[in-house]
Motif scaffolding. Structure first.
Motif, PDB file in Angstrom:
ATOM      1  N   HIS A  84      83.155  81.225  19.243  1.00 41.52           N
ATOM      2  CA  HIS A  84      82.286  82.362  19.409  1.00 41.52           C
ATOM      3  C   HIS A  84      82.703  83.119  18.062  1.00 41.52           C
ATOM      4  O   HIS A  84      83.830  83.493  17.702  1.00 41.52           O
ATOM      5  CB  HIS A  84      82.722  83.276  20.429  1.00 41.52           C
TER       6      HIS A  84
ATOM      7  N   GLU B 138      77.731  82.054  24.009  1.00 42.12           N
ATOM      8  CA  GLU B 138      76.452  82.689  24.613  1.00 42.12           C
ATOM      9  C   GLU B 138      76.122  81.992  26.063  1.00 42.12           C
ATOM     10  O   GLU B 138      75.667  80.652  26.263  1.00 42.12           O
ATOM     11  CB  GLU B 138      75.334  82.563  23.750  1.00 42.12           C
TER      12      GLU B 138
ATOM     13  N   ASN C 211      70.507  90.981  30.295  1.00 45.24           N
ATOM     14  CA  ASN C 211      71.373  90.880  29.244  1.00 45.24           C
ATOM     15  C   ASN C 211      71.031  92.037  28.277  1.00 45.24           C
ATOM     16  O   ASN C 211      72.051  92.665  27.693  1.00 45.24           O
ATOM     17  CB  ASN C 211      71.315  89.557  28.340  1.00 45.24           C
TER      18      ASN C 211
END
Ligand SMILES: N[C@@H](CCC(=O)N[C@@H](CS)C(=O)NCC(=O)O)C(=O)O
Length: 211
Positions: free
Chosen positions: A45, A62, A98
Motif C-alpha cells: 500500500h 484497497e 467508504n
C-alpha cells in the motif's frame, strides 16, 4: 496459485470486510495480522494502510479492489450481482459507506473512543460531541435504506452489507452509537439477523484492548 493472504490486523473494519467476503464465498485464506505502516504493508500500500492482499504474484491494496477480485475469481455466492442494476446499487452503497459513513462513524467517532489523541488517553469528548449530529443523520438514513427488505442493495445480502456490518458492530460498543442504533426502527433487526450469518461469526475479531 495457493491461498489468498490477507494482510492487516483483524480489528480493522476494512480487513474484516475482506475476511467476511472470503468466508461468505468459501474462499480459503491466511491472515497476516500486521499493523498499518509496517514494512510488509508499506511494500504493497503506497500509504501503508490495511488491508493488503497477496495471491500468487498478485499484490493488491484497497478493500474494494481486493473484494472485487475475490468475487470475480472464485465460485460461491456473488457479492456484487452480475446484472447492471443490482451491481450499481451495491457500488453505490459501498462507495457511500467508504466516502461518508466510514469517515464519520469510524474515523471521527470510534477513533475518538478507541485511539484518542488526548493527553491522558481518555475518550476525546470534543470530537465525540462534535460528530454526534452527523452520526444521527447517517444512522437515520441507513435505517431507511434497510427498511425495504432488510438489505442495503439488490434485495439480498451483498458486499454493501458486508461493508456496513463491521461498522455497526463497533458503533454498538460505544454509548451514543448504541443508543442511536437501538432507537432506530429497522437497524437493530438488520444487525441481529446478519450477525447470525456464518461469514460474520467466523470473521469477528478479538476485542480491542480494554473493550
Ligand atoms: N480505502 C481503504 C481504507 C483503508 C484504511 O483506512 N485502513 C485503516 C485501518 S481500518 C488504516 O490502515 N489506517 C492507518 C492510516 O490511516 O494511517 C480501503 O478500503 O482499504
Amino acid at each position: 496459485m495457493g491461498n489468498i493472504q490477507i494482510i492487516g490486523v483483524p480489528q480493522s473494519n476494512f480487513v474484516w470486510v475482506v475476511r467476511m467476503a472470503c468466508e461468505e464465498k468459501g474462499v480459503p485464506y491466511a491472515i497476516a495480522p500486521l499493523r498499518p505502516h509496517t514494512p510488509d504493508v508499506e511494500a504493497i500500500h503506497p500509504l501503508g494502510k490495511i488491508p493488503a492482499m497477496r495471491h500468487g504474484d498478485l499484490a493488491l491494496f484497497e478493500s474494494k479492489a481486493i473484494t472485487t477480485y475475490i468475487d470475480k475469481s472464485f465460485a460461491g455466492p456473488k457479492l456484487i450481482p452480475d446484472d447492471p442494476r443490482g451491481a450499481a446499487e451495491v457500488e453505490q452503497w459501498v462507495s457511500f459507506i467508504n466516502t461518508e459513513v466510514d469517515p464519520c462513524l469510524v474515523r471521527k467517532y470510534l477513533l475518538a473512543y478507541f485511539f484518542p489523541r488526548t493527553p491522558d488517553g481518555a475518550p476525546d469528548r470534543g470530537a465525540i460531541d462534535g460528530v454526534l449530529p452527523t452520526m444521527a443523520t447517517q444512522i437515520a438514513l441507513l435505517d431507511r435504506a434497510v427498511a425495504r427488505d432488510g438489505h442495503l442493495a439488490a434485495g439480498r445480502f451483498t458486499l454493501a452489507d458486508i461493508y456496513l456490518m463491521p461498522i455497526l458492530y463497533y458503533v454498538r460498543q460505544c454509548s451514543e452509537g448504541a443508543d442511536m442504533i437501538e432507537a432506530a426502527k429497522h437497524l437493530p433487526g438488520y444487525f441481529a439477523r446478519h450477525a447470525e450469518r456464518p461469514c460474520f461469526k467466523a470473521s469477528t475479531p478479538p476485542p480491542l484492548p480494554g473493550r
